[in-house]
Design a protein around this motif. Sequence first.
Motif, PDB file in Angstrom:
ATOM      1  N   ARG A 157       0.826  -1.212   0.000  1.00 57.52           N
ATOM      2  CA  ARG A 157       0.000   0.000   0.000  1.00 57.52           C
ATOM      3  C   ARG A 157       0.855   1.254   0.000  1.00 57.52           C
ATOM      4  O   ARG A 157       0.602   2.196  -0.767  1.00 57.52           O
TER       5      ARG A 157
ATOM      6  N   LEU B 115      -1.223   4.245  -1.969  1.00 58.99           N
ATOM      7  CA  LEU B 115      -2.665   4.049  -1.855  1.00 58.99           C
ATOM      8  C   LEU B 115      -3.175   4.517  -0.496  1.00 58.99           C
ATOM      9  O   LEU B 115      -2.489   4.398   0.517  1.00 58.99           O
TER      10      LEU B 115
ATOM     11  N   ARG C 288      -7.945   1.495   3.316  1.00 56.71           N
ATOM     12  CA  ARG C 288      -9.250   1.166   2.751  1.00 56.71           C
ATOM     13  C   ARG C 288     -10.392   1.874   3.472  1.00 56.71           C
ATOM     14  O   ARG C 288     -11.377   2.280   2.839  1.00 56.71           O
TER      15      ARG C 288
ATOM     16  N   ALA D  55     -10.642   5.224   2.084  1.00 53.49           N
ATOM     17  CA  ALA D  55     -11.143   5.159   0.709  1.00 53.49           C
ATOM     18  C   ALA D  55     -12.656   4.996   0.674  1.00 53.49           C
ATOM     19  O   ALA D  55     -13.354   5.634  -0.132  1.00 53.49           O
TER      20      ALA D  55
ATOM     21  N   ARG E 264      -8.502   3.291  -5.098  1.00 56.16           N
ATOM     22  CA  ARG E 264      -8.127   2.270  -4.118  1.00 56.16           C
ATOM     23  C   ARG E 264      -9.006   1.037  -4.274  1.00 56.16           C
ATOM     24  O   ARG E 264      -8.527  -0.108  -4.207  1.00 56.16           O
TER      25      ARG E 264
ATOM     26  N   ASP F 148      -7.812  -2.743  -5.080  1.00 52.83           N
ATOM     27  CA  ASP F 148      -8.218  -3.893  -4.265  1.00 52.83           C
ATOM     28  C   ASP F 148      -8.802  -4.993  -5.138  1.00 52.83           C
ATOM     29  O   ASP F 148      -8.489  -6.175  -4.982  1.00 52.83           O
TER      30      ASP F 148
END
Length: 766
Positions: A192, A197, A200, A203, A222, A226
């Motif tokens: 990441r 990035l 999560r 995001a 992102r 994934d």
Amino acid sequence: MPALTEDSPLTKLLTKPDAAQLAKTKGLQSVGDLFEFAPRRYVRPGQLTDLSSLHVGEDVLVVAEVRKATTRPMRNRRGKMLTVVIGDDHGNELDVTFFSAFGHEKKLLPGVRGLFVGQIGAYGRRLQLTHPEYELLDDDEQGEATVEWYRTHRVPVYSTTGKLNSLKLRRLMHQALDSVDRVREPVPEDVRVARGLLDRAAALELVHRPSLDDKPSLGLDRLKYDEAFVLQTILAQRRKAAEAELATPRLPRPGGLLAAFDARLPFELTDGQREVGEVLAAELASERPMHRLLQGEVGSGKTVVALRAMLAAIDAGGQAALLAPTEVLAAQHHRSIGAMLGDLALGGMLGGADDGTTVALLTGSQGAAARRKALLAAASGEAGIVVGTHALIQKHVQFADLALVVVDEQHRFGVEQRDALREKGLRPPHVLVMTATPIPRTVAMTVFGDMETSTLRELPRGRSPITTHVVDADKPGWVDRTWQRVAEEVAKGHQAYVVCPRIGEVDDDDTTGTTGTTGTTGTTGTTGTGAATDTSDEDAGWDDWDDDEGASAGPGAGPERELTGVYAMLSTLQATAALDGVRLGVLHGQLDPDAKDATMRAFAAGEIDVLVATTVIEVGVDVPNASVMVVVDADRFGISQLHQLRGRVGRGAVPGLCLLMTRDPGERAIERLDQVAATTDGFELARADLLLRREGDVLGARQSGRASSVRHLRLGRLEDEQIIADAREDAFALVADDPGLRTHPALAAAVAMRLDEEQAAWLERG
């Protein structure tokens, strides 16, 4: 409410009927699935929606201001009806109607602003929303915090389903985000950070609850990564498992069939054919099963490359199976392979070469005697090459030692069908799949790295260019000129195809979908019998899809109309003065095998001038003298299929001409036809096809459409393909060190969520 996890079913947040609706229409079953359901767009509550672009039947979320509100008694029952007029900054208006004013008349007062959600209808000449869901943006009763949220955030607009409109889905999303204790982080921290990035959790907030100044696209990037990373991990695990399988190495013996064939070739292989041949030879000689995609332009010589690989397998003591999608193509392959091999295909027969083999043909409509002979030849090992259709994958078909499976035009077969043929080997056979124009699923699998890929771009010497034009069938002069052009080619000694989307009836003499001139009837060649509206083994609708507006009639998404059948077209051409004296023939999948074979032989021999056919001639048919093709109702075919079809002309020294005839097709269909007319680069067209369609189910058997494993990525977009390439590099490196993902439990959980039982079984079969 107890804390949720991403594995929690949506029934923890919704009623069972609503959860079932989301599962059926959107494929959302868990909280984690819900998080992946990205908005279609965002609105700013401080900006009114332009109401001038709304259309009847459209599901909308609009921000508008109440201009006036009127109540009046109902005519036929007690109570009052409320009609509200909402407007935008440009003076456009939209009616909002409530058949019961109670609860609404004190809220919807002139001057207030709100979000209104519903389906656009019409009453008289005015557009309206009837009983929409709404939220007022300056309603004191909502509370200061709610009003402040609207002032500082963008409002996500989700695609609706059933009773779950965009407002309800937004509330559901907020509830889920607030209830999940810990958001799963499938991407390792070092990856990441290296890729720059967002985490999560951040995001998801950006995607589903962005502030006015936020960039939701960063959160979506992102989610795209994934998605690519999880899918690449699955494919990397599959590749790792495949490496553990053992195949029988197939090394051709010196001075064998392959050497004899090469010595007899009447032409020189292209550099690309030689290079691919060397790659295939090396992989056939390995203990690791080959799983390679050979893609090349129409006419690039893939069949010769595949035949050389089959001969290498035979030299090594094995057999090869060639799976073709139609009986016409299977018969064509059987004839052409026999012709290329000559006496090498007459092993054990009078006049056959001492080191020759036998080429058997197995199809579903063969007579009992021919079928028994082919089955015995395959099972005994007498037939080194067995060419066939779906009949090859039936359980009772056996091989002595199946070494190589070649699948021609692989988009016409489901994963299960190809897998069933692979299982007929004593050990996993080597597999070569071929395609002339990569369809979405093929490109998806290629980009995702599931197959090794070879590409033939160079055309053999003697191929001629093909020019393509779109013909407006609503202009009689254009149609007349089309048939005159066909007649001109026939007068020069050349031949033509006329392709129709359906068969029709034998006595069908209407001219729906075409405009022809009248004249005397031309003589006919082999027309055959036994027509039907079905297209049998042609599978003519493989390139159809459901677009975002829900059209399901075909790729054109144009107005519904009767499609032209081959027999209606035959009648039209017989009555066309320009074609007087031209010999006409008919070919389609419902003809009996002898009639189909006789028609193709007659056309190849020049005894038929114009062949009126369905898409049964789409692939593999090779008549170098054919110089012109007319595709009728061309808007009902997909990009890849049109490219395949026109590859039947220009196969000799004469330049090819393809005329795409269409009537009132709609904007999307015109866009596709113009793209086909603009280029003969099949790879460029495959990319265009991806952008118009979807890539199909990357992990399973589904070939295209919305039931896809891919939600966020769009293949065909270069920036998304770069994300896939980055994720592939990271995932393959991770799986090389940790195939079972034992040290990456969050990633293992994400993989488990992505794979349902059917997909997992498919991957197990490999």
